[in-house]
Design a protein around this motif. Structure first.
Motif, mmCIF file in Angstrom:
data_model
loop_
_atom_site.group_PDB
_atom_site.id
_atom_site.type_symbol
_atom_site.label_atom_id
_atom_site.label_comp_id
_atom_site.label_asym_id
_atom_site.label_seq_id
_atom_site.Cartn_x
_atom_site.Cartn_y
_atom_site.Cartn_z
ATOM 1 N N VAL A 226 0.871 -1.186 0.000
ATOM 2 C CA VAL A 226 0.000 0.000 0.000
ATOM 3 C C VAL A 226 0.900 1.226 0.000
ATOM 4 C CG1 VAL A 226 -1.857 1.208 1.177
ATOM 5 C CG2 VAL A 226 -1.745 -1.274 1.309
ATOM 6 N N THR A 227 0.680 2.138 -0.935
ATOM 7 C CA THR A 227 1.514 3.333 -1.037
ATOM 8 C C THR A 227 1.217 4.302 0.107
ATOM 9 O OG1 THR A 227 -0.119 4.400 -2.461
ATOM 10 C CG2 THR A 227 1.613 3.117 -3.543
ATOM 11 N N ALA A 228 2.056 5.329 0.199
ATOM 12 C CA ALA A 228 1.872 6.328 1.258
ATOM 13 C C ALA A 228 0.554 7.084 1.086
ATOM 14 C CB ALA A 228 3.042 7.303 1.242
ATOM 15 N N GLU A 229 0.080 7.217 -0.143
ATOM 16 C CA GLU A 229 -1.195 7.902 -0.392
ATOM 17 C C GLU A 229 -2.392 7.007 -0.087
ATOM 18 O OE1 GLU A 229 1.185 7.621 -2.714
ATOM 19 O OE2 GLU A 229 2.080 9.631 -2.553
ATOM 20 N N GLY A 230 -2.160 5.734 0.233
ATOM 21 C CA GLY A 230 -3.256 4.815 0.540
ATOM 22 C C GLY A 230 -3.739 4.015 -0.648
ATOM 23 N N LYS A 231 -3.002 4.053 -1.748
ATOM 24 C CA LYS A 231 -3.390 3.311 -2.938
ATOM 25 C C LYS A 231 -2.920 1.864 -2.823
ATOM 26 C CE LYS A 231 -2.991 3.256 -7.976
ATOM 27 N NZ LYS A 231 -2.319 3.846 -9.148
ATOM 28 N N VAL A 232 -3.841 0.924 -3.007
ATOM 29 C CA VAL A 232 -3.509 -0.506 -2.919
ATOM 30 C C VAL A 232 -2.966 -0.977 -4.267
ATOM 31 C CG1 VAL A 232 -4.381 -2.799 -2.367
ATOM 32 C CG2 VAL A 232 -5.344 -0.812 -1.219
#
Length: 401
Positions: A226-232
């Motif tokens: 999961v990226t820092a922006e919350g994208k899975v």
């Protein structure tokens, strides 16, 4: 230890070990060949335990201290009557007779030499213990002379100064080479303790190499799921084939993951979230973003017994009611039921058509009316019968027939 439980053992090879005494082999009833080459057997009288092994034909004691005893071969030949070969040399009948004649004298000599060897072994053990203590003290002094050898500060310095770290590493390797050279060139007595010491030294070197490799392994970055922006993200580290199906009839999403057939189910971890699914296969993550939101609580995961595939059923959060399909099916069922009822009652349903709407000719009016007048199903039969009566002249009407 526990070798005596092997009743049907025929050949036992325990060469190049630290055995100092022959024991615990009485239970090996079928033992035919025993190899004790290059051990430390000094108690030659312990071979008397092999008298119980009546099938023993070959014995190897080459490279043991007992072979240097005076009268060694005669003692073994006289003690073990069932032996045929000793140290790959055949025992002749004359040799056995002579050994049995001198057995009391040879036995006394062997006992004296054993006692001398045991005193020597006790001295060697003390010397080996002192040598080990000296080495331990040297190592501790060396560690004290290098403060913070494994401290966090030194590790941080290595990370910050990579260029200088190479020189330090080469310096350490030179020291290690010097220590290795000293250890391997130093003369040591041929004893069980020296063998154990060599084994421990090799183990320490191997552990030191593993400790150097461990930081390199730790430096490997973890895979981002999961990226820092919350994208899975979609991730397939185990590199497994999969298929994602949308089951509209049951209003659910089905994931078929081709897990290895013989993989234990305890090595699988399934985590279902409303928007994605994550499966850990032996710690390796498989993650997939779902096209629609699902219900994690109502989901189920099953394993195929034939293929081993993991099948995960995830019901959709948005429920869809298929009204048209249900009505059509109900109508079809009602039609079938009415047809069955009509068939049972004997009634036949016909299609009614308006006669003014079709233009094809009437088939019933093709034949002329003259031929049809006065002829019907009732009059037709007696006319035919009369014709047959007229054609046959000799016909006699027998009422009894």
């Amino acid at each position: 230890e526990n070798v005596g439980k092997l009743k049907k053992l025929e050949y036992l090879n325990v060469a190049l070990n630290n055995i100092e005494r022959i024991e615990n082999l009485e239970g090996c009833e079928e033992l035919k060949k025993l190899d004790l080459t290059a051990n430390f057997i000094g108690e030659l009288s312990s071979i008397e335990a092999l008298r119980c092994n009546i099938h023993l034909k070959e014995l190897f004691l080459v490279g043991n201290p007992c072979t240097e005893f005076e009268g060694y071969r005669q003692f073994v030949v006289a003690t073990l009557h069932q032996l045929k070969r000793l140290d790959s040399k055949e025992i002749e009948r004359s040799e056995r007779i002579q050994a049995l004649q001198n057995y009391p004298e040879v036995k006394q000599k062997i006992r004296e030499q054993e006692q001398a060897y045991l005193i020597k072994r006790a001295r060697e053990k003390e010397e080996a213990q002192k040598r080990m203590q000296e080495r331990k003290d040297k190592k501790e002094k060396r560690m004290e002379s290098k403060p913070g050898f494994d401290s966090p500060d030194s590790l941080q310095d290595k990370e910050n100064h990579q260029a200088g770290g190479g020189e330090q590493q080469t310096g350490r390797t030179v020291e290690d080479d010097e220590e290795d050279r000293r250890f391997w060139e130093e003369p040591t007595p041929y004893t069980p303790e020296s063998r154990l010491e060599t084994h421990r030294y090799i183990e320490e070197k191997r552990r030191a190499k593993d400790n150097i490799r461990e930081p390199k392994k730790r430096e490997k970055p973890l895979r981002t799921l999961v990226t820092a922006e919350g994208k899975v993200l979609n991730v397939n580290v185990p590199k497994l084939h999969f298929s994602l199906k949308d089951d509209e009839e049951n209003n659910q999403i089905i994931l078929d993951l081709a897990v290895y057939r013989h993989l234990d189910t305890s090595l699988l971890e399934v985590d279902i979230q409303p928007t994605y699914i994550r499966v850990l296969v032996k710690g390796k993550p498989f993650q997939l973003v779902l096209p629609e939101e699902v219900k994690p609580d109502s989901s189920s995961a099953k394993r195929s017994e034939t293929t081993g595939h993991l099948v995960v059923s995830m019901p959709k959060a948005k429920e869809v009611i298929l009204a048209k399909q249900k009505v059509s099916t109900s109508i079809k069922h009602s039609d079938c039921n009415t047809l069955k009822k009509n068939a049972r009652s004997g009634q036949v349903e016909k299609l009614e058509v308006d006669p003014s709407k079709y233009s094809f000719p009437d088939v019933t009016k093709i034949i002329e009316e003259k031929e049809r007048t006065g002829q019907g199903p009732i009059r037709l039969q007696p006319e035919k019968i009369t014709e047959t009566k007229k054609s046959y002249v000799d016909f006699e009407n027998n009422e009894d027939v």
